[in-house]
Scaffold this motif. Sequence first.
Motif, mmCIF file in Angstrom:
data_model
loop_
_atom_site.group_PDB
_atom_site.id
_atom_site.type_symbol
_atom_site.label_atom_id
_atom_site.label_comp_id
_atom_site.label_asym_id
_atom_site.label_seq_id
_atom_site.Cartn_x
_atom_site.Cartn_y
_atom_site.Cartn_z
ATOM 1 N N LYS A 175 0.846 -1.205 0.000
ATOM 2 C CA LYS A 175 0.000 0.000 0.000
ATOM 3 C C LYS A 175 0.882 1.256 0.000
ATOM 4 C CE LYS A 175 -3.822 -2.440 1.792
ATOM 5 N NZ LYS A 175 -4.583 -2.927 0.659
ATOM 6 N N VAL A 231 -8.200 5.593 8.664
ATOM 7 C CA VAL A 231 -8.050 4.236 8.117
ATOM 8 C C VAL A 231 -6.617 3.755 8.357
ATOM 9 C CG1 VAL A 231 -8.298 2.821 6.042
ATOM 10 C CG2 VAL A 231 -9.800 4.795 6.399
ATOM 11 N N GLU A 253 -6.358 9.233 5.535
ATOM 12 C CA GLU A 253 -7.587 10.008 5.676
ATOM 13 C C GLU A 253 -8.786 9.123 5.324
ATOM 14 O OE1 GLU A 253 -7.586 12.609 2.329
ATOM 15 O OE2 GLU A 253 -9.627 13.289 2.688
ATOM 16 N N PHE A 254 -9.846 9.200 6.081
ATOM 17 C CA PHE A 254 -11.084 8.479 5.777
ATOM 18 C C PHE A 254 -11.801 9.218 4.651
ATOM 19 C CE2 PHE A 254 -15.721 8.217 6.493
ATOM 20 C CZ PHE A 254 -15.896 6.855 6.322
ATOM 21 N N MET A 255 -12.087 8.506 3.568
ATOM 22 C CA MET A 255 -12.790 9.132 2.440
ATOM 23 C C MET A 255 -14.271 8.775 2.508
ATOM 24 S SD MET A 255 -10.256 8.792 -0.869
ATOM 25 C CE MET A 255 -9.856 7.056 -0.755
ATOM 26 N N GLU A 286 -18.270 3.769 -3.398
ATOM 27 C CA GLU A 286 -17.151 3.047 -4.000
ATOM 28 C C GLU A 286 -17.570 2.310 -5.260
ATOM 29 O OE1 GLU A 286 -15.627 1.015 -0.323
ATOM 30 O OE2 GLU A 286 -14.009 0.582 -1.735
#
Length: 420
Positions: free
Chosen positions: A103, A141, A185-187, A191
């Motif tokens: 990642k 996250v 960052e939480f998006m 999806e």
Amino acid sequence: MNILILGSGGREHALAWAVKQNPKTDRLIVAPGNAGIAQMAECADIDILDGAAVVAFCAENAVDFVIIGPEAPLAAGVADATRAAGLLTFGPSAAAARLEASKAFTKEICDACHAPTAAYARFDTAAPARDYVQAKGAPIVVKADGLAAGKGVIVAMTMDEALAAIDDMFGGEFGSAGAEVVIEEFMQGEEASFFILTDGMNALPIGTAQDHKRVGEGDTGPNTGGMGAYSPAPVLTPALQKQAMDQIVLPTIREMARRGTPYQGVLYAGLMIEHGQCRLVEYNARFGDPETQVLMMRLGAQALDLLLACAEERLDQTRVTWAEDHALTVVMAARGYPGAYTKGSTIRGLEALPETASQMVFHAGTTARDGQITATGGRVLNVTARGATLAEAQARAYATVNAIDWPEGFCRRDIGWRAL
Ligand code: AMP
Ligand code: GLY
């Protein structure tokens, strides 16, 4: 030609189903395969993580084309081994498959090519990661850098969850995959999945899909490997697909080529759509499961021509022929999944089902025993159908589900709801 597909899930059954329909296919072998695949192709028991074993098998069986399904053999360098042996191969090298296997690497590529994605930081010890989370706040996250069988991502809605995830990852819960941790960052948003073939230079979008990750109806309950999917994903409008190609996919392909590690295979872009813009959630270096089941149902026999064009680096001369159709797949899982479930229950009624170009039950976790099909996995069957509309595909798929006699199994009854 003689074709070898590596893998044993519903994705590989769907790939085999499409490839087999193409008149170019003479002999079709799937390794290791499953009980459903065994009804339509030869299955071979080889160690698909062992590149040398795969190459030796191909030599003994005059294999002309190798299609690699799952991420593990890609990350293990099986495509490198088969290409080095002169075999035509579908699937990226280990260096290119890092787009899924690390990642942090994907984030580095996004930085280098300015692809929109969540803000992030990477850590190799727990204390600074904890400090970072405390400074940023929840939701946030936490991701193990490496491959963790889909379990290495914690979407933490609270600070406690985020801190616990950091401790678990650095405590070795995911082994070496958690030696480095990416915090993102939480998006917000919706999806969707976008599938692009690339031969290293040229890119050809081959479809969109959405899957349902939660086990419960209305997208509630624990996360799973996917309880169903449909294609196309209406949320990925032509304008959003263009934005994703221009800002994310093509820059990534150019950056991978620039680094001397061109990406060749299918690039699966997980996108988050919010306020009419998409950002990259993650890449996978393989087809999605169960998204492949709906993509293959829509592409049919031409799938083999597309995979060959990709492997032979001639995607610039290749087009996809689209029908204005829809496909939907319902995952039937063993009761208890994604928690503890029992294995070995018998599934009845499959032999009476029609197998047509618009209806197919792909097997994900089955074994044949004494002439009967038994469930040996958590996600067991992918009941897939195609229709002129999504509603028609959905009705067909559930009619088939209702004809399957498997009291120990269950499925969600609302696959496709977002798009309907
Ligand atoms: P991944 O293994 O990267 O696919 O992550 C699994 C799932 O976690 C994704 O499909 C998303 O639903 C969710 N996820 C991952 N990253 C983020 C993020 N930055 N913001 C919100 N959700 C995320
Ligand atoms: N369906 C999600 C995946 O294949 O990763």
